[in-house]
Scaffold this motif. Structure first.
Motif, short mmCIF file in Angstrom:
data_model
loop_
_atom_site.label_atom_id
_atom_site.label_comp_id
_atom_site.label_asym_id
_atom_site.label_seq_id
_atom_site.Cartn_x
_atom_site.Cartn_y
_atom_site.Cartn_z
N GLN A 154 0.90 -1.31 -0.12
CA GLN A 154 -0.01 0.25 -0.09
C GLN A 154 0.87 1.21 -0.05
N SER A 155 1.74 1.26 0.74
CA SER A 155 2.79 2.37 0.85
C SER A 155 3.41 2.70 -0.39
N LEU A 156 3.83 1.64 -1.15
CA LEU A 156 4.60 1.77 -2.39
C LEU A 156 3.62 2.26 -3.46
N ALA A 157 2.48 1.73 -3.45
CA ALA A 157 1.34 2.53 -4.54
C ALA A 157 1.30 3.83 -3.98
N PHE A 158 1.14 4.28 -3.08
CA PHE A 158 0.93 5.74 -2.75
C PHE A 158 2.17 6.57 -2.95
N ILE A 159 3.11 6.17 -2.68
CA ILE A 159 4.66 6.75 -3.20
C ILE A 159 4.64 6.68 -4.64
N ARG A 160 4.36 5.94 -5.38
CA ARG A 160 4.16 6.12 -6.96
C ARG A 160 3.41 7.15 -7.42
N ILE A 161 2.19 7.35 -6.66
CA ILE A 161 1.53 8.66 -7.14
C ILE A 161 2.01 9.67 -6.50
N VAL A 162 2.35 10.06 -5.24
CA VAL A 162 2.89 11.12 -4.75
C VAL A 162 4.06 11.70 -5.39
N SER A 163 5.04 10.77 -5.65
CA SER A 163 6.48 11.08 -6.23
C SER A 163 6.36 11.96 -7.37
N ARG A 164 5.39 11.39 -8.42
CA ARG A 164 5.23 11.85 -9.55
C ARG A 164 4.50 13.26 -9.55
N TYR A 165 3.47 13.33 -8.40
CA TYR A 165 2.82 14.79 -8.26
C TYR A 165 3.60 15.85 -7.88
N LYS A 583 22.12 3.91 21.05
CA LYS A 583 20.98 4.89 20.83
C LYS A 583 21.29 6.30 21.07
N SER A 584 22.52 6.73 21.46
CA SER A 584 23.01 8.03 21.52
C SER A 584 24.15 8.15 20.52
N TRP A 585 25.24 7.19 20.94
CA TRP A 585 26.43 7.43 19.75
C TRP A 585 26.44 5.82 19.22
N PRO A 586 25.96 5.45 18.29
CA PRO A 586 24.90 6.53 17.31
C PRO A 586 23.58 6.38 17.73
N GLU A 587 23.01 7.61 17.28
CA GLU A 587 21.55 7.68 17.64
C GLU A 587 20.92 6.54 16.89
N ALA A 588 19.72 6.02 17.66
CA ALA A 588 19.02 5.14 16.86
C ALA A 588 18.23 5.59 15.55
N PRO A 589 18.32 4.93 14.45
CA PRO A 589 17.71 5.42 13.04
C PRO A 589 16.27 5.54 13.24
N SER A 590 15.68 6.61 12.72
CA SER A 590 14.13 6.70 12.87
C SER A 590 13.55 5.72 11.91
N PRO A 591 12.58 4.78 12.38
CA PRO A 591 11.96 3.99 11.58
C PRO A 591 11.25 4.45 10.20
N ASP A 592 11.12 3.59 9.29
CA ASP A 592 10.70 4.42 7.79
C ASP A 592 9.41 3.76 7.62
N PRO A 593 8.17 4.52 7.78
CA PRO A 593 6.92 3.76 7.58
C PRO A 593 6.57 3.57 5.99
N TRP A 594 7.31 4.04 5.24
CA TRP A 594 7.19 4.14 3.74
C TRP A 594 7.79 2.72 2.91
N LEU A 595 9.17 2.52 3.31
CA LEU A 595 9.90 1.74 2.54
C LEU A 595 10.79 0.72 3.69
#
Length: 977
Positions: A154-165, A583-595
């Motif tokens: 679902q997220s990939l289908a949405f990104i395909r639309i939004v990225s072109r927009y 979680k400080s050195w290095p900081e925990a990477p933010s979760p990516d809800p899209w990819l």
């Protein structure tokens, strides 16, 4: 600078990059006329680096300066055919509209994030695509396997639309890349005659890397890389890209990727100057420790070349604190000592909470650090008020939220009645804590204001009008929510009878920054986005979090707080690397809800390891400073912490190099850190030790002792006499909590009210089913009136209805044997010549057909056991004694045939006590003796005399200073008054 090959220079970790950059440039230009320097174009990576370079030029005296620019400035370079970047806020609101439709149109698309949190992550993804040159067509070629979750589809289908927009509408990142691409094409056709030097960047972002490649290809272009590891051998460099997945979490990976793009090897990177680091041996140790995994064989082989680690680490201090508070105090002491020695010190940490703790600790010595990040706008006075008010709509206003706003330092600053406002706020708070309601509304405010005091009435009318203006909820356009927020801001800042123009709301840098934030939102809101109150509050939070406010106070010139990115531009003699935990050195990477990670890899986007590698590079540069302090806390507020992977590697490697005296070096590092930890532990110790307070047993004068007590207080007099002294003699009453909740007392009051109404209206002729229905209706009505929390209402109603059949059946049986005569009626009786009055308000007294009485007490909690009733909880026994002595005029003197507890919980059982008239008579006699003893001056009111459980908490334990004395200590009588 001969134009043969790409000119790539570097400086090693441990040298002052800004200073050596200027020295190298001046040395290379020494044979040219002075005005030649003015034609040099120097492109730097950050604003702090630019300031440092200017300072170094100023230190060389009067001369021409190069044209100093920032890489980020390229996004604003005018270029024909390339429009200005779309404002970030407008892009956010447009995307939020689409994300909101996605969230509502796809019920299965769950991420656990709000609309604007999802929007921010999508904005970052689009910006990354434009910066890295990833075209939307890439997403058309992504193969989503069957093993992928439906969420990713679902997220990939949405990104395909939004990225072109948004492909044609460039943001700052996209426009910067277009500018760089245009410059690179122009330079390839017509190389500029001016010298162009790009310095201080690692090429971690696509647009920056493209610019660096273009500059390096110029005949008169050059790159100066920061923190280049000249100690890494060629096999180690080769291992960074030898596997199927590049090792992006290594500190030198970005340089390897850049050099591969320039078809250069690391050996072809030249030194910009010949200045050596302060501690070459330490640099070699750190370089070996950070080698890409697996590294054990390299440690064993190349570690033998390291020698005399105690000398290499002579200026390294290791602080391993117990908790963050001890760590912050120890760091503050390190910085204070540096100030005393006249050394320039820098604290580098990504943990902003830790840096604020250190700043607070430094305040005791009036040391104000120069914090490069400034103060987050949400933590400033205007930012806090905006956040509090943004959370008012859409819910009932809790007591604590309203009081927090009323006590805010900016509220009522536009009124001449600021002092009266604070006084009335205090009086209103005391009233709310004692009488409620838990969720004050406009009606409650006007009732409290009354008509007797004009000033109080005027204040309550002002506040009631503001509360009336708070919307109840629903979805509204952002513009409508913003209008409501602005009206609340103006009203609260103005105060009763004041004006917002005279207030302090928008004063100072913080006020101006907050005003700009709201003004930008008002100017860019053209999308008609409709959101809930909670989502609007999240939007305000995200906008405020983007702002920082620099302190206007004069900072100390020797103490600086820096972020990890600024480690390459600090120029400090002493560097503190603080918060060295995962979680400080290095900081925990933010979760990516899209990819997912695999989708990012296939699309050519950046992986989470990139940020880890950049943080590792910052660590490698910072630890190479002339004098270094490494600090971490073994535990945070939640659990044991894990040391930073780089610190762990460094300690493990040094600890295993016994031939180079690595264990001795570690012991010396810890010993230097232990000195500061010892000082920190002594920092808050009192100069002289005070003797602990004894167990009190105050003896007030006889005339001050209470002459009246309810039967429920006799238990307290037996178990904790000090509580009677504090409440009845000192007249101290504990305040209800600022955040009231459904406590046991409130539950008891509500259930007692239900039972009282049920018993009063009970009809024995009705069936049990109708009785249960009547009880259910009464319970629901009473709980709605007395309990303001809907979830608690349903929970308590469910518990009561579960035992409703037992209660109704018991009531029918009681009515067959007796008739209720006294229900919740007060009575009193005197105890002979002492002049003491005992009062009672029994839940229920029934009269049997033979004229005897039955006493009932309803318990919402667990009823006391018989032994406890006999010795401590004498309420029923004393009520029985009062009945037999005619204290209740409605029934006169009666013989008591039984005493029972009815449990309004559990299984709803009714338990009769096996106590007779002898127990009642004995209790009365002992009560007279007890009261006579406590009316005498010689008897003290001992604290916690016979508590049921040693862990029980009393309302007056802090007043008696319990904890300084133990329950085994003997009470110390003391005459008072």
């Amino acid at each position: 600078m001969p134009p043969a090959d790409p000119q790539v220079f570097a400086l090693p970790p441990g040298v002052d990059f800004a200073r050596e950059l200027v020295q190298g440039l001046v040395q290379r230009m020494r044979d040219e006329p002075p005005e030649a320097m003015a034609r040099v174009r120097l492109i730097l990576n950050a604003g702090r680096m630019s300031r440092r370079v200017r300072e170094e030029f100023d230190g060389l005296g009067t001369r021409f300066l190069p044209r100093i620019e920032l890489i980020s400035d390229l996004a604003r370079v005018p270029m024909p055919g390339l429009p200005a970047p779309v404002p970030a806020l407008r892009r956010k609101l447009e995307l939020a509209c689409l994300v909101d439709r996605l969230a509502r149109g796809l019920p299965g698309f769950e991420t656990g994030s709000g609309v604007f949190s999802l929007t921010d992550s999508l904005l970052a993804l689009l910006a990354e695509m434009q910066s890295e040159g990833v075209h939307p067509e890439v997403f058309e070629r992504l193969d989503i396997q069957a093993s992928h979750a439906e969420h990713w589809r679902q997220s990939l289908a949405f990104i395909r639309i939004v990225s072109r927009y948004f492909e044609t509408d460039l943001d700052a990142e996209g426009r910067q890349r277009r500018v760089v691409e245009t410059m690179a094409r122009t330079w390839a056709d017509r190389p500029p005659q001016e010298r162009i030097i790009l310095a201080g960047s690692t090429g971690s972002r696509g647009a920056t890397r493209l610019l660096m490649q273009a500059v390096a290809a110029l005949p008169r272009g050059a790159l100066v890389l920061p923190g280049f590891d000249f100690d890494m051998p060629e096999p180690a460099w080769a291992s960074l890209c030898s596997g199927p997945i590049p090792i992006e979490d290594h500190p030198q990976f970005r340089f390897r990727a850049l050099l591969d793009g320039l078809t250069l090897s690391p050996a072809q990177v030249a030194r910009w100057t010949e200045t050596l680091p302060e501690a070459p041996g330490r640099n070699a140790l750190v370089s070996l420790a950070l080698r890409p995994a697996p590294v054990t064989d390299q440690w064993m082989r190349e570690g033998q070349a390291l020698a005399d680690l105690p000398a290499a680490c002579a200026n390294v201090t290791l602080i391993e604190a117990t908790d963050p508070r001890q760590e912050s105090l120890a760091i503050a002491l390190v910085l204070r000592e540096a100030v005393f020695r006249g050394k320039k010190a820098a604290l580098i940490s990504p943990d902003r909470m830790l840096t604020r703790r250190v700043a607070a600790a430094l305040d005791r010595w009036s040391i104000l650090p120069d914090d490069s990040a400034g103060q987050p706008l949400p933590l400033t006075a205007p930012g806090r008020l905006i956040r509090h008010l943004a959370r008012l709509p859409g819910r009932k206003i809790p007591m604590e939220s309203l009081l927090v706003i009323l006590k805010h330092p900016l509220v009522a600053t536009g009124s001449a009645l600021r002092g009266a406002h604070l006084r009335l706020t205090r009086e209103f708070e005391l009233s709310l804590r004692r009488k409620g309601p838990a969720f004050p509304d406009a009606e409650a405010l006007r009732d409290w204001g009354g008509t007797a005091d004009p000033e109080r009435q005027h204040w309550s009318d002002w506040l009631a009008a503001l509360i009336d203006a708070v919307p109840a909820g629903g979805n509204h356009p952002v513009s409508a929510w913003l209008e409501t927020l602005s009206a609340l801001l103006d009203g609260f800042a103005a105060g009763p009878g004041g004006s917002v123009a005279a207030s302090e709301l928008w004063l100072g840098e913080a006020g101006q920054a907050a005003f700009r934030t709201l003004s930008d939102l008002a100017a860019q809101d053209e999308t008609g986005l409709t959101v809930s109150a909670a989502n609007f509050a999240d939007l305000i939070d995200t906008l405020l979090n983007e702002g920082q406010v620099r302190s206007t106070l004069a900072a100390h010139p020797l103490v600086t707080f820096l972020g990890t990115l600024e480690a390459r531009a600090h120029g400090a003699e002493l560097v503190v690397l603080a918060g060295l935990n995962e979680k400080s050195w290095p900081e925990a990477p933010s979760p990516d809800p899209w990819l997912s990670r695999k989708m990012r890899l296939d699309a050519g986007l950046l992986l989470p390891e990139r940020q880890i590698g950049l943080s590792a590079h910052d660590f490698q540069q910072a630890i190479a400073a002339p004098e270094v302090v490494l600090s971490r806390a073994r535990r945070d507020s939640e659990a044991e912490t894990v040391p930073s992977r780089w610190l762990n590697r460094l300690l493990n490697l040094a600890g295993g190099l016994t031939a180079a005296q690595g264990p001795e070096a570690l012991a010396q590092m810890r010993a230097r850190g232990a000195r500061f930890l010892d000082l920190a532990s002594q920092l808050d110790l009192p100069q002289e030790r005070l003797a602990p307070a004894p167990r009190p047993a105050p003896r007030p004068p006889a005339e001050a002792r209470p002459r009246q007590l309810p039967v429920t207080a006799i238990k307290t007099l037996i178990r904790d006499p000090y509580a009677i002294y504090a409440a009845r003699i000192l007249r101290l009453r504990p305040l209800d909590p600022l955040k009231p909740g459904p406590n046991p007392r409130l539950r008891g009051e509500a259930l007692h009210r239900v039972v009282e109404l049920f018993v009063t209206g009970f009809d024995p002729k009705n069936s049990l089913d109708s009785g249960q229905k009547h009880l259910s209706e009464l319970a629901e009505t009473v709980l709605q009136e007395m309990i303001p929390w809907p979830s608690t209402q349903r929970l308590w109603l469910h518990r009561l209805l579960r035992i409703a059949p037992q209660l109704v059946a018991q009531e029918a049986q009681r009515r067959a044997e007796a008739t209720p005569a006294v229900i919740e009626t007060s009575a009193s009786i005197e105890l002979g010549p002492t002049g003491f009055t005992l009062t009672a308000r029994p839940d229920r007294i029934d009269l049997q057909h033979d004229g005897t009485a039955l006493v009932y007490d309803y318990k919402s909690g667990t009823p006391p056991k018989e032994a406890e009733v006999r010795h401590f909880d004498k309420q029923l026994l004393l009520e029985a004694a009062m009945i037999e002595r005619g204290a209740f005029a409605q029934i006169g003197p009666r013989q008591v045939a039984g005493m029972s507890y009815v449990h309004l919980g559990g299984s709803g059982e009714c338990r009769m006590l096996a106590l007779g008239r002898e127990d009642v008579a004995q209790t009365w006699t002992r009560l007279q003796e007890l009261i006579a003893r406590y009316l005498a001056r010689s008897q003290g009111f001992a604290a916690r005399r016979a508590m049921q459980m040693s862990r029980d908490i009393g309302d007056y334990d802090h007043l008696s200073r319990f904890g300084e004395w133990d329950i085994t200590d003997l009470p110390v009588p003391e005459d008072v008054g």
